[in-house]
Motif scaffolding. Sequence first.
Motif, mmCIF file in Angstrom:
data_model
loop_
_atom_site.group_PDB
_atom_site.id
_atom_site.type_symbol
_atom_site.label_atom_id
_atom_site.label_comp_id
_atom_site.label_asym_id
_atom_site.label_seq_id
_atom_site.Cartn_x
_atom_site.Cartn_y
_atom_site.Cartn_z
ATOM 1 N N VAL A 177 -0.084 -15.196 11.159
ATOM 2 C CA VAL A 177 -0.653 -15.116 11.990
ATOM 3 C C VAL A 177 0.032 -13.462 11.821
ATOM 4 O O VAL A 177 1.002 -13.216 10.950
ATOM 5 N N GLU A 178 -1.079 -12.427 11.692
ATOM 6 C CA GLU A 178 -0.415 -10.799 12.427
ATOM 7 C C GLU A 178 -0.101 -10.511 13.352
ATOM 8 O O GLU A 178 -0.813 -10.516 14.132
ATOM 9 N N GLY A 179 0.622 -9.568 13.571
ATOM 10 C CA GLY A 179 0.516 -8.982 14.642
ATOM 11 C C GLY A 179 -0.112 -7.504 14.645
ATOM 12 O O GLY A 179 -0.396 -6.868 14.120
ATOM 13 N N ASN B 287 2.547 0.729 15.675
ATOM 14 C CA ASN B 287 3.832 0.005 15.215
ATOM 15 C C ASN B 287 4.950 0.024 16.670
ATOM 16 O O ASN B 287 4.276 0.454 17.852
ATOM 17 N N ILE B 288 5.663 -0.560 17.535
ATOM 18 C CA ILE B 288 6.487 -1.279 17.848
ATOM 19 C C ILE B 288 7.940 -0.738 16.834
ATOM 20 O O ILE B 288 8.354 -1.162 16.149
ATOM 21 N N PHE B 289 8.706 -0.250 17.207
ATOM 22 C CA PHE B 289 10.079 0.640 16.910
ATOM 23 C C PHE B 289 10.907 1.701 17.952
ATOM 24 O O PHE B 289 10.578 2.813 18.507
ATOM 25 N N SER C 284 -0.362 -4.580 7.787
ATOM 26 C CA SER C 284 0.616 -3.711 6.110
ATOM 27 C C SER C 284 1.412 -3.831 6.488
ATOM 28 O O SER C 284 2.256 -2.751 6.084
ATOM 29 N N GLY C 285 2.092 -5.409 6.548
ATOM 30 C CA GLY C 285 3.502 -5.625 6.939
ATOM 31 C C GLY C 285 4.896 -5.085 5.464
ATOM 32 O O GLY C 285 5.710 -4.625 5.548
ATOM 33 N N ILE C 286 4.093 -4.623 4.347
ATOM 34 C CA ILE C 286 5.553 -5.349 3.121
ATOM 35 C C ILE C 286 5.464 -3.696 2.678
ATOM 36 O O ILE C 286 6.834 -3.393 3.095
ATOM 37 N N THR C 287 4.852 -2.475 2.997
ATOM 38 C CA THR C 287 5.479 -1.044 2.831
ATOM 39 C C THR C 287 5.945 -1.061 4.232
ATOM 40 O O THR C 287 7.240 -0.328 4.039
ATOM 41 N N VAL D 199 0.946 -0.991 0.084
ATOM 42 C CA VAL D 199 -0.010 -0.040 -0.329
ATOM 43 C C VAL D 199 1.013 1.558 0.155
ATOM 44 O O VAL D 199 1.949 1.335 0.063
ATOM 45 N N ALA D 200 0.637 2.355 -0.831
ATOM 46 C CA ALA D 200 1.174 3.452 -0.547
ATOM 47 C C ALA D 200 -0.075 4.836 0.378
ATOM 48 O O ALA D 200 0.886 5.355 0.450
#
Length: 437
Positions: free
Chosen positions: A349-351, A358-360, A376-379, A82-83
């Motif tokens: 399984v998605e987080g 998110n976690i950063f 939405s982990g690809i981008t 996704v953009a």
Amino acid sequence: MAQANPIFDNETKGWVDLVPARQSQPKLTSNLEAKWLVIGAGFTGLSCARRLAEINPKDQIILLDARELGQNASGRNSGYAVAHSHFSGPYQESQLEKYQRVDRINQVGLNSLRTLVKDNSINCDWIESGIYHTAADNNSEIECDHFINYLKKRDIRHTPLSKKDIHNRLGTSWYKKGVKVENGALTQPAKLVFGLADNLPSNVELYENTPVLRMTLGKAVKVMVPDAIITAEQVIMACNYETFEGAKPKQRAVGVTLSGSITRALNRDEINTLGSESSWGILSLHSGGATIRLTDDGRIAIRNTAEYNNNHLLTDKQLINRQQIHRQAFNNRFPQLSQVPFEFLYSGVEGVSANKTNIFERFSDNLYYAGCFNGSGITKGTAFGIGIAEYACGKKSAIVNDCLALEKAKWLPPKPFLDFGAWFTTKQRFKGVGRDR
């Protein structure tokens, strides 16, 4: 020094089954020392290892995965790069900075992947055709209006769609309205993750089927895997929602298990019933709605169940039960194809976090964590990999600043309260889904 393996789901179902078998990299069986260790070889870990290698070309980068590549969320998602993210509810001017920040992160990931696919000639069915967002029920119709207004306010290229428009383009009359976001890409996720792994820099060493059992923090971090010990100066955890003894921060992410089915390849007559577009992807405007793909090789994939299953994949029996839900949703949308059988059935399984962020973070002087992408982990995962690598190397950059500025994921209660809360929250995801399921 052999240790008992923990239980890690590892099966070949779904997107991995659609591509030729690959030779996995060996597991780690001897002790080693390294400056950098990245744990998790999904989109985030691959991106992180690559960026570390670029910044530190003389350093050895060790990349571990507990399973074979593609057996984590990176090879089990539906292939949407996704953009622009969809934020539920009306547009809020006070949230503009947040909207812009999230889209900048998405764009970093999308740009990186586009370049890697092109420069390395990765055959992953990459197509930047935009993404459809659709509404079949009254609740999601309202959300569609909110989203179109949001896209107008943000000056994001989009095309509003009537019921007739959707039928003409996609061959289904199930949806009342929708919108196509003109930016964004679709891909075959297993092909993409395999291609990224095959084109890592020469100073990255990938070991598969090497789960981390335990970690001891100190001036150097000692990481125990079943048959070896790694002593690393710096460790980056890119393992989504999974943690392990010695490195477990307060719980802020859980795994939610989704399931989907993929048809056999459609014949030409069947393809001709599906409107004017040869490959497309639908995201529901209800958070519990069906995700549907018409793939480059003429298959339809549908994903429309999500549940808390203690962070594990579904059993074969559970999957067969869930496929009845897939079948009904498929027939609702494509009655002209009700005779087409499903060929593949899978779960993943998605987080997710309680507040959908998110976690950063840096947990200590030499331990970093990037993960939890709420589907939405690809981008975003690719961008977080770049960002966490630069952060760990002490670099100041726009992507580091954007990732650090995101809302922090809320702490979650310990078990057994965690299990009940995760189960209840996941059930709420389908509240009011109606015809969108």
